[in-house]
Design a protein around this motif. Structure first.
Motif, PDB file in Angstrom:
ATOM      1  N   SER A   9     -12.491  11.122  11.752  1.00  0.00           N
ATOM      2  CA  SER A   9     -13.637  11.308  10.870  1.00  0.00           C
ATOM      3  C   SER A   9     -13.536  10.306   9.730  1.00  0.00           C
ATOM      4  O   SER A   9     -12.633  10.377   8.898  1.00  0.00           O
ATOM      5  CB  SER A   9     -13.655  12.747  10.335  1.00  0.00           C
ATOM      6  N   PRO A  13     -18.588  13.426   3.351  1.00  0.00           N
ATOM      7  CA  PRO A  13     -19.438  14.551   3.731  1.00  0.00           C
ATOM      8  C   PRO A  13     -20.904  14.393   3.335  1.00  0.00           C
ATOM      9  O   PRO A  13     -21.773  15.033   3.909  1.00  0.00           O
ATOM     10  CB  PRO A  13     -18.800  15.743   3.014  1.00  0.00           C
ATOM     11  N   ALA A  19     -19.783  13.512   9.459  1.00  0.00           N
ATOM     12  CA  ALA A  19     -18.705  14.417   9.048  1.00  0.00           C
ATOM     13  C   ALA A  19     -18.883  15.794   9.686  1.00  0.00           C
ATOM     14  O   ALA A  19     -17.936  16.379  10.213  1.00  0.00           O
ATOM     15  CB  ALA A  19     -18.663  14.535   7.530  1.00  0.00           C
ATOM     16  N   ARG A  20     -20.102  16.306   9.650  1.00  0.00           N
ATOM     17  CA  ARG A  20     -20.373  17.617  10.250  1.00  0.00           C
ATOM     18  C   ARG A  20     -20.181  17.569  11.760  1.00  0.00           C
ATOM     19  O   ARG A  20     -19.606  18.474  12.358  1.00  0.00           O
ATOM     20  CB  ARG A  20     -21.801  18.071   9.936  1.00  0.00           C
ATOM     21  N   PHE A  40      -8.525  12.315   9.257  1.00  0.00           N
ATOM     22  CA  PHE A  40      -9.431  11.886   8.189  1.00  0.00           C
ATOM     23  C   PHE A  40      -8.978  10.500   7.745  1.00  0.00           C
ATOM     24  O   PHE A  40      -7.837  10.312   7.333  1.00  0.00           O
ATOM     25  CB  PHE A  40      -9.392  12.864   7.013  1.00  0.00           C
ATOM     26  N   GLY A  44     -13.694   9.354   5.100  1.00  0.00           N
ATOM     27  CA  GLY A  44     -13.566  10.701   5.651  1.00  0.00           C
ATOM     28  C   GLY A  44     -12.640  11.592   4.839  1.00  0.00           C
ATOM     29  O   GLY A  44     -12.767  12.812   4.862  1.00  0.00           O
ATOM     30  N   TRP A  46     -12.733  12.095   1.821  1.00  0.00           N
ATOM     31  CA  TRP A  46     -13.516  12.802   0.800  1.00  0.00           C
ATOM     32  C   TRP A  46     -13.851  14.226   1.247  1.00  0.00           C
ATOM     33  O   TRP A  46     -14.110  15.099   0.423  1.00  0.00           O
ATOM     34  CB  TRP A  46     -14.805  12.048   0.481  1.00  0.00           C
ATOM     35  N   GLN A  47     -13.836  14.481   2.545  1.00  0.00           N
ATOM     36  CA  GLN A  47     -14.100  15.837   3.031  1.00  0.00           C
ATOM     37  C   GLN A  47     -13.039  16.819   2.558  1.00  0.00           C
ATOM     38  O   GLN A  47     -13.283  18.015   2.483  1.00  0.00           O
ATOM     39  CB  GLN A  47     -14.153  15.849   4.563  1.00  0.00           C
ATOM     40  N   GLN A  52     -16.472  20.389  -4.131  1.00  0.00           N
ATOM     41  CA  GLN A  52     -17.618  19.563  -3.768  1.00  0.00           C
ATOM     42  C   GLN A  52     -18.896  20.356  -4.048  1.00  0.00           C
ATOM     43  O   GLN A  52     -18.942  21.559  -3.862  1.00  0.00           O
ATOM     44  CB  GLN A  52     -17.543  19.189  -2.299  1.00  0.00           C
ATOM     45  N   LEU A  62     -19.028  21.799   3.817  1.00  0.00           N
ATOM     46  CA  LEU A  62     -18.159  21.744   4.982  1.00  0.00           C
ATOM     47  C   LEU A  62     -16.838  22.486   4.777  1.00  0.00           C
ATOM     48  O   LEU A  62     -16.054  22.616   5.705  1.00  0.00           O
ATOM     49  CB  LEU A  62     -17.852  20.290   5.348  1.00  0.00           C
ATOM     50  N   SER A  63     -16.586  22.985   3.577  1.00  0.00           N
ATOM     51  CA  SER A  63     -15.283  23.585   3.288  1.00  0.00           C
ATOM     52  C   SER A  63     -15.002  24.809   4.157  1.00  0.00           C
ATOM     53  O   SER A  63     -13.855  25.030   4.563  1.00  0.00           O
ATOM     54  CB  SER A  63     -15.155  23.941   1.810  1.00  0.00           C
TER      55      SER A  63
END
Length: 120
Positions: A9, A13, A19-20, A40, A44, A46-47, A52, A62-63
């Motif tokens: 990834s 996000p 990302a999803r 990651f 990536g 940053w996810q 966030q 996405l958490s």
């Protein structure tokens, strides 16, 4: 025996659906007991950043998906230490305790361990 799969990834996000989609593939693979890993890399990482504000950007958070990885049997989660440092993130603040930080030199060995690799 099913082939192993590594999802890389590389998108933040908030930068689009990548990302999803990466997380969806990983969760689906985990639900079917596929040997799967998640890396990651680049933006990536940053996810993994805490706190966030997805709704501000009109995105879905996405958490919850990240926290569900272990519930789906996904325990091979990696992040590039260089990507984290380059973006000024603190590894201690990452959203997942199970993330294994890798040095840049370790990335090719990780990729070689998997039969198939998908980059999003």
């Amino acid at each position: 025996m099913p082939k192993s799969l590594l999802i890389i990834s590389r998108q933040a996000p908030w930068s689009g659906p990548g990302a999803r989609e990466a997380l969806d593939i990983v969760l689906a693979g985990g639900a079917f007991d596929l040997p799967i890993g998640l890396l990651f890399l680049d933006d990536g990482v940053w996810q993994l950043a805490p706190r966030q504000h997805a709704t501000t950007l009109q995105q879905k958070d996405l958490s919850a998906n990240l926290q569900a990885l272990s519930l789906f049997g996904v325990d091979q989660v990696f992040a590039c230490g260089f990507s984290i440092a380059e973006r000024g993130l603190d590894p201690q603040d990452l959203g997942l305790d199970e993330v294994q930080l890798l040095e840049t030199a370790q990335l090719s060995a990780l990729i070689d361990r998997y039969d198939q690799v998908i980059t999003l």
